[in-house]
Design an enzyme around this catalytic site. Structure first.
Site, PDB file in Angstrom:
ATOM      1  N   LEU A 166       5.389   8.608 -12.927  1.00 31.72           N
ATOM      2  CA  LEU A 166       6.054   7.332 -12.639  1.00 31.72           C
ATOM      3  C   LEU A 166       7.425   7.548 -12.001  1.00 31.72           C
ATOM      4  O   LEU A 166       7.821   6.796 -11.104  1.00 31.72           O
ATOM      5  CB  LEU A 166       6.161   6.488 -13.907  1.00 31.72           C
ATOM      6  CG  LEU A 166       4.842   5.907 -14.394  1.00 31.72           C
ATOM      7  CD1 LEU A 166       4.944   5.452 -15.849  1.00 31.72           C
ATOM      8  CD2 LEU A 166       4.386   4.759 -13.492  1.00 31.72           C
TER       9      LEU A 166
ATOM     10  N   ILE B 133       6.703   8.344  -8.416  1.00 31.65           N
ATOM     11  CA  ILE B 133       6.344   7.100  -7.721  1.00 31.65           C
ATOM     12  C   ILE B 133       7.604   6.282  -7.436  1.00 31.65           C
ATOM     13  O   ILE B 133       7.790   5.767  -6.333  1.00 31.65           O
ATOM     14  CB  ILE B 133       5.313   6.295  -8.547  1.00 31.65           C
ATOM     15  CG1 ILE B 133       3.948   6.990  -8.498  1.00 31.65           C
ATOM     16  CG2 ILE B 133       5.228   4.847  -8.065  1.00 31.65           C
ATOM     17  CD1 ILE B 133       2.918   6.438  -9.466  1.00 31.65           C
TER      18      ILE B 133
ATOM     19  N   LYS C 180       2.212   4.321 -31.357  1.00 26.33           N
ATOM     20  CA  LYS C 180       1.996   3.253 -32.342  1.00 26.33           C
ATOM     21  C   LYS C 180       2.217   3.776 -33.754  1.00 26.33           C
ATOM     22  O   LYS C 180       1.740   4.862 -34.101  1.00 26.33           O
ATOM     23  CB  LYS C 180       0.585   2.686 -32.172  1.00 26.33           C
ATOM     24  CG  LYS C 180       0.359   1.332 -32.818  1.00 26.33           C
ATOM     25  CD  LYS C 180      -1.063   0.867 -32.593  1.00 26.33           C
ATOM     26  CE  LYS C 180      -1.323  -0.232 -31.623  1.00 26.33           C
ATOM     27  NZ  LYS C 180      -0.436  -1.281 -31.402  1.00 26.33           N
TER      28      LYS C 180
ATOM     29  N   LYS D 100      -3.921  -3.206 -37.303  1.00 24.64           N
ATOM     30  CA  LYS D 100      -4.833  -3.518 -36.201  1.00 24.64           C
ATOM     31  C   LYS D 100      -6.283  -3.196 -36.568  1.00 24.64           C
ATOM     32  O   LYS D 100      -7.197  -3.957 -36.257  1.00 24.64           O
ATOM     33  CB  LYS D 100      -4.418  -2.777 -34.925  1.00 24.64           C
ATOM     34  CG  LYS D 100      -5.191  -3.222 -33.704  1.00 24.64           C
ATOM     35  CD  LYS D 100      -4.568  -2.701 -32.435  1.00 24.64           C
ATOM     36  CE  LYS D 100      -5.224  -3.337 -31.223  1.00 24.64           C
ATOM     37  NZ  LYS D 100      -4.548  -2.958 -29.981  1.00 24.64           N
TER      38      LYS D 100
ATOM     39  N   ARG E  87      -7.493  -5.906 -38.855  1.00 20.03           N
ATOM     40  CA  ARG E  87      -7.686  -7.143 -38.087  1.00 20.03           C
ATOM     41  C   ARG E  87      -9.004  -7.092 -37.303  1.00 20.03           C
ATOM     42  O   ARG E  87      -9.698  -8.087 -37.153  1.00 20.03           O
ATOM     43  CB  ARG E  87      -6.495  -7.367 -37.160  1.00 20.03           C
ATOM     44  CG  ARG E  87      -6.446  -8.755 -36.559  1.00 20.03           C
ATOM     45  CD  ARG E  87      -5.169  -9.041 -35.762  1.00 20.03           C
ATOM     46  NE  ARG E  87      -5.043  -8.200 -34.592  1.00 20.03           N
ATOM     47  CZ  ARG E  87      -4.098  -7.298 -34.398  1.00 20.03           C
ATOM     48  NH1 ARG E  87      -3.170  -7.097 -35.311  1.00 20.03           N
ATOM     49  NH2 ARG E  87      -4.060  -6.582 -33.297  1.00 20.03           N
TER      50      ARG E  87
ATOM     51  N   ARG F 225       5.801   1.458 -21.043  1.00 20.91           N
ATOM     52  CA  ARG F 225       6.165   0.195 -20.395  1.00 20.91           C
ATOM     53  C   ARG F 225       6.975   0.511 -19.147  1.00 20.91           C
ATOM     54  O   ARG F 225       7.922   1.288 -19.193  1.00 20.91           O
ATOM     55  CB  ARG F 225       6.972  -0.687 -21.325  1.00 20.91           C
ATOM     56  CG  ARG F 225       7.328  -2.021 -20.667  1.00 20.91           C
ATOM     57  CD  ARG F 225       7.874  -3.022 -21.645  1.00 20.91           C
ATOM     58  NE  ARG F 225       6.894  -3.250 -22.692  1.00 20.91           N
ATOM     59  CZ  ARG F 225       7.204  -3.382 -23.979  1.00 20.91           C
ATOM     60  NH1 ARG F 225       8.450  -3.309 -24.378  1.00 20.91           N
ATOM     61  NH2 ARG F 225       6.261  -3.596 -24.871  1.00 20.91           N
TER      62      ARG F 225
ATOM     63  N   LYS G 261      -1.887 -15.018 -20.507  1.00 24.55           N
ATOM     64  CA  LYS G 261      -2.448 -15.391 -21.802  1.00 24.55           C
ATOM     65  C   LYS G 261      -2.075 -16.846 -22.098  1.00 24.55           C
ATOM     66  O   LYS G 261      -1.152 -17.386 -21.498  1.00 24.55           O
ATOM     67  CB  LYS G 261      -1.894 -14.478 -22.907  1.00 24.55           C
ATOM     68  CG  LYS G 261      -2.438 -13.068 -22.856  1.00 24.55           C
ATOM     69  CD  LYS G 261      -1.966 -12.282 -24.067  1.00 24.55           C
ATOM     70  CE  LYS G 261      -2.618 -10.916 -24.119  1.00 24.55           C
ATOM     71  NZ  LYS G 261      -2.253 -10.197 -25.351  1.00 24.55           N
TER      72      LYS G 261
ATOM     73  N   GLU H  81      -2.008   3.300 -22.841  1.00 25.85           N
ATOM     74  CA  GLU H  81      -1.855   1.962 -22.275  1.00 25.85           C
ATOM     75  C   GLU H  81      -0.544   1.931 -21.501  1.00 25.85           C
ATOM     76  O   GLU H  81       0.497   2.323 -22.013  1.00 25.85           O
ATOM     77  CB  GLU H  81      -1.811   0.902 -23.374  1.00 25.85           C
ATOM     78  CG  GLU H  81      -1.639  -0.498 -22.788  1.00 25.85           C
ATOM     79  CD  GLU H  81      -1.495  -1.576 -23.845  1.00 25.85           C
ATOM     80  OE1 GLU H  81      -2.259  -2.540 -23.787  1.00 25.85           O
ATOM     81  OE2 GLU H  81      -0.604  -1.436 -24.714  1.00 25.85           O
TER      82      GLU H  81
ATOM     83  N   GLU I  91      10.050 -13.267 -27.207  1.00 24.29           N
ATOM     84  CA  GLU I  91       8.905 -13.904 -27.856  1.00 24.29           C
ATOM     85  C   GLU I  91       8.439 -13.058 -29.029  1.00 24.29           C
ATOM     86  O   GLU I  91       8.115 -13.571 -30.094  1.00 24.29           O
ATOM     87  CB  GLU I  91       7.766 -14.101 -26.841  1.00 24.29           C
ATOM     88  CG  GLU I  91       6.609 -14.943 -27.341  1.00 24.29           C
ATOM     89  CD  GLU I  91       5.479 -14.163 -28.037  1.00 24.29           C
ATOM     90  OE1 GLU I  91       4.609 -14.798 -28.633  1.00 24.29           O
ATOM     91  OE2 GLU I  91       5.492 -12.913 -27.977  1.00 24.29           O
TER      92      GLU I  91
END
Length: 187
Positions: free
Chosen positions: A13, A16, A37, A45, A48, A69, A104, A131, A146
């Site tokens: 990254l 890039i 995580k 999770k 759930r 991120r 979403k 991810e 949020e």
């Protein structure tokens, strides 16, 4: 192996960013952060999802144990970064979720990739899923607030509607800033 996957992706990254920044005479990636995580988050999770709360189940079923991120100033640059990631022969993109084009229901916007990163160790080559979330500065601002204020808390329709309204306002502002950038670049 988690740290190695993060290091490899961050290096790619950064390359890039260097390439795109050289082309545009300004930084294209404002921020790169990563996380592994937490055990508590993994456990929650798995419960759930009604899965056994153990390491093997997590490894087999959760593709977001490692996360990166990427924050860019403008929406179009997110897609440019993704296109250059696709050109990386050793990175396999397994899944794309485009919450920018299809937000979403709460207003969340971001582009998520699940990629496989090759890790070479004494045990031989292995692939580690990671991810990658790509957002604009404005999308990141909304998402962070949020999450702090409301994420996974009891449902309150009034608050949820207000948060969605703010997400839409931020998306409009993102669009206006992109138009302004394009206007300035033509000068």
């Amino acid at each position: 192996r988690c740290k190695a996957a993060i290091d490899i992706l961050q290096a790619k990254l950064k390359m890039i960013n260097s390439e795109l920044s050289r082309q545009k005479n300004r930084s294209v990636i404002s921020q790169i952060t990563s996380r592994i995580k937490s055990a508590e988050s993994i456990y929650t999770k798995l419960l759930r999802k009604k899965l056994e709360p153990d390491f093997d189940t997590a490894k087999k079923n959760l593709k977001d144990l490692i996360g990166i991120r990427v924050v860019c100033p403008f929406e179009d640059e997110i897609y440019e970064v993704v296109e250059l990631l696709k050109l990386q022969k050793d990175i396999e993109i397994l899944k794309v979720k485009d919450y920018i084009k299809d937000p979403k229901k709460n207003g969340y916007r971001s582009l998520h990739l699940i990629v496989q990163v090759p890790i070479y160790s004494a045990d031989g080559p292995q692939k580690e899923p990671v991810e990658i979330q790509l957002r604009t500065l404005a999308m990141d601002y909304w998402s962070v607030l949020e999450y702090q204020l409301y994420y996974k808390k009891s449902e309150n329709e009034e608050v949820a509607a207000e948060l969605k309204e703010y997400a839409e306002e931020i998306a409009r502002l993102d669009g206006k800033m992109l138009k302004l950038r394009n206007k300035i670049e033509k000068i």
